[in-house]
Enzyme design. Structure first.
Site, PDB file in Angstrom:
ATOM      1  N   LEU A 128      18.647  -1.362  -1.906  1.00 34.25           N
ATOM      2  CA  LEU A 128      20.427  -0.974  -2.760  1.00 34.25           C
ATOM      3  C   LEU A 128      22.099  -1.978  -2.435  1.00 34.25           C
ATOM      4  CD1 LEU A 128      19.932   2.507  -2.935  1.00 34.25           C
ATOM      5  CD2 LEU A 128      21.296   2.752  -1.251  1.00 34.25           C
ATOM      6  N   GLY A 129      21.071  -2.917  -3.177  1.00 31.76           N
ATOM      7  CA  GLY A 129      22.413  -3.570  -3.632  1.00 31.76           C
ATOM      8  C   GLY A 129      23.028  -2.460  -4.775  1.00 31.76           C
ATOM      9  N   ILE A 207      13.814  -5.841 -12.040  1.00 34.06           N
ATOM     10  CA  ILE A 207      14.472  -5.978 -13.108  1.00 34.06           C
ATOM     11  C   ILE A 207      15.758  -6.314 -11.572  1.00 34.06           C
ATOM     12  CG2 ILE A 207      14.635  -3.869 -14.402  1.00 34.06           C
ATOM     13  CD1 ILE A 207      16.851  -2.573 -13.146  1.00 34.06           C
ATOM     14  N   ARG A 209      14.454 -10.339  -9.084  1.00 30.54           N
ATOM     15  CA  ARG A 209      14.532 -11.806  -9.127  1.00 30.54           C
ATOM     16  C   ARG A 209      12.418 -11.754  -8.607  1.00 30.54           C
ATOM     17  NH1 ARG A 209      18.584 -12.927 -11.310  1.00 30.54           N
ATOM     18  NH2 ARG A 209      17.739 -15.819 -10.436  1.00 30.54           N
ATOM     19  N   GLU A 238       9.735 -18.570 -15.881  1.00 26.44           N
ATOM     20  CA  GLU A 238      10.003 -18.466 -17.369  1.00 26.44           C
ATOM     21  C   GLU A 238      10.934 -19.243 -17.731  1.00 26.44           C
ATOM     22  OE1 GLU A 238      14.111 -15.561 -16.280  1.00 26.44           O
ATOM     23  OE2 GLU A 238      12.685 -14.560 -15.684  1.00 26.44           O
ATOM     24  N   HIS A 256      14.119 -11.356 -19.716  1.00 30.78           N
ATOM     25  CA  HIS A 256      15.433 -11.839 -19.002  1.00 30.78           C
ATOM     26  C   HIS A 256      16.726 -11.744 -19.914  1.00 30.78           C
ATOM     27  CE1 HIS A 256      16.547 -14.038 -15.044  1.00 30.78           C
ATOM     28  NE2 HIS A 256      16.887 -13.154 -15.251  1.00 30.78           N
TER      29      HIS A 256
END
Length: 290
Positions: A128-129, A207, A209, A238, A256
């Site tokens: 929860l950042g 969504i 890393r 990627e 991305h």
């Protein structure tokens, strides 16, 4: 200003200007390794175009007293918007329904099969950042039940259910989001135990890393249908990615591009420039990491 992307030989570029370079602007996935940092003895600051800075050698920066900035807040809402859009796209079968119309199945076979209702479902956010909080606030508009997992309960989330164990959060949520920053403590945190807890009707949206997901375990679960669906905006290696993902119909792949809107990318570029300008003028950095 020296543009490494225009250099005839990018590998030798730092040695041409190593004594003169004081500031470097770079993208998050390019970063800067120890070799580059050491090769520029007068380097003072990196400004990263993006939130992630995992490709920057932080230890080398600290040793050389090199400052580091990124562009966090200006892209939060766009990233959260795409995460919610991915959920709606899957739950309501948006892509499949569009194909149904284009291929003439609506005429031949009637209405598209019934899909999943979003409102009233249980959603969970792992981490929860800034971005996790933005996702949670948007999900509240769909009247979803909500819980989150983090290193500790957050004071600004007192109205939401806190579930410390990521496995328990995965078991609780119909639609879990991974919105963690990258760190040694979060790498592969979505591993076998969490993936199994999602269940055969579960899904996961990442969504954050790519390192937060165990990409060795995940394809097994998707191929065996022990996990129903996954939606990712980031991948290991990627733009090349595990070819197993490309063969699966129950994975929604995004390149991305969560912050990929014109206004947000302009704001990110402006913030990179403003940080470098502030440093040049001897003023405090706007968005310091180090």
């Amino acid at each position: 200003m020296h543009r490494i992307f225009e250099a005839a030989d990018p590998a030798s570029f730092p040695t041409e200007y190593d004594q003169t370079v004081r500031r470097i602007a770079t993208r998050g996935e390019l970063g800067a390794d120890r070799e580059l940092i050491v090769a520029c003895p007068n380097l003072e600051v990196f400004s990263v175009y993006g939130v992630g800075f995992d490709a920057v050698d932080l230890d080398a920066c600290r040793e050389r007293k090199v400052r580091l900035t990124n562009t966090p807040d200006v892209l939060i809402r766009d990233v959260a918007n795409l995460g919610v859009a991915m959920m709606l796209c899957l739950a309501r079968g948006v892509i499949g329904a569009a194909t149904w119309v284009r291929k003439g199945d609506w005429v031949r076979n009637g209405h598209y099969p019934l899909q999943c209702r979003v409102h009233g479902a249980k959603s969970g956010v792992l981490g929860l950042g800034r971005i996790g909080l933005a996702v949670a606030r948007q999900l509240a508009g769909f009247n979803m039940e909500f819980a989150y997992s983090d290193v500790k309960p957050r004071d600004h989330a007192s109205d939401w259910t806190y579930i410390e164990d990521p496995v328990a959060l995965a078991d609780y949520a119909d639609c879990p989001y991974v919105t963690l920053a990258d760190s040694d403590g979060t790498r592969s945190i979505v591993g076998r135990g969490v993936i199994e807890a999602f269940g055969s009707e579960g899904m996961v949206i990442n969504i954050s890393r790519s390192s937060n997901i165990d990409e060795d375990v995940l394809p097994d679960a998707l191929e065996s249908s022990s996990l129903s669906f996954a939606e990712f905006n980031v991948f290991e290696g990627e733009p090349e990615l595990n070819p197993r993902f490309l063969k699966l119909d129950n994975v929604r792949l995004q390149p991305h591009h969560a912050s990929g809107t014109v206004k947000t990318r302009k704001a990110m570029g402006r913030l990179v420039s403003d940080d470098l300008t502030a440093h040049l003028a001897g003023q405090p950095l706007l968005t310091p990491v180090l």
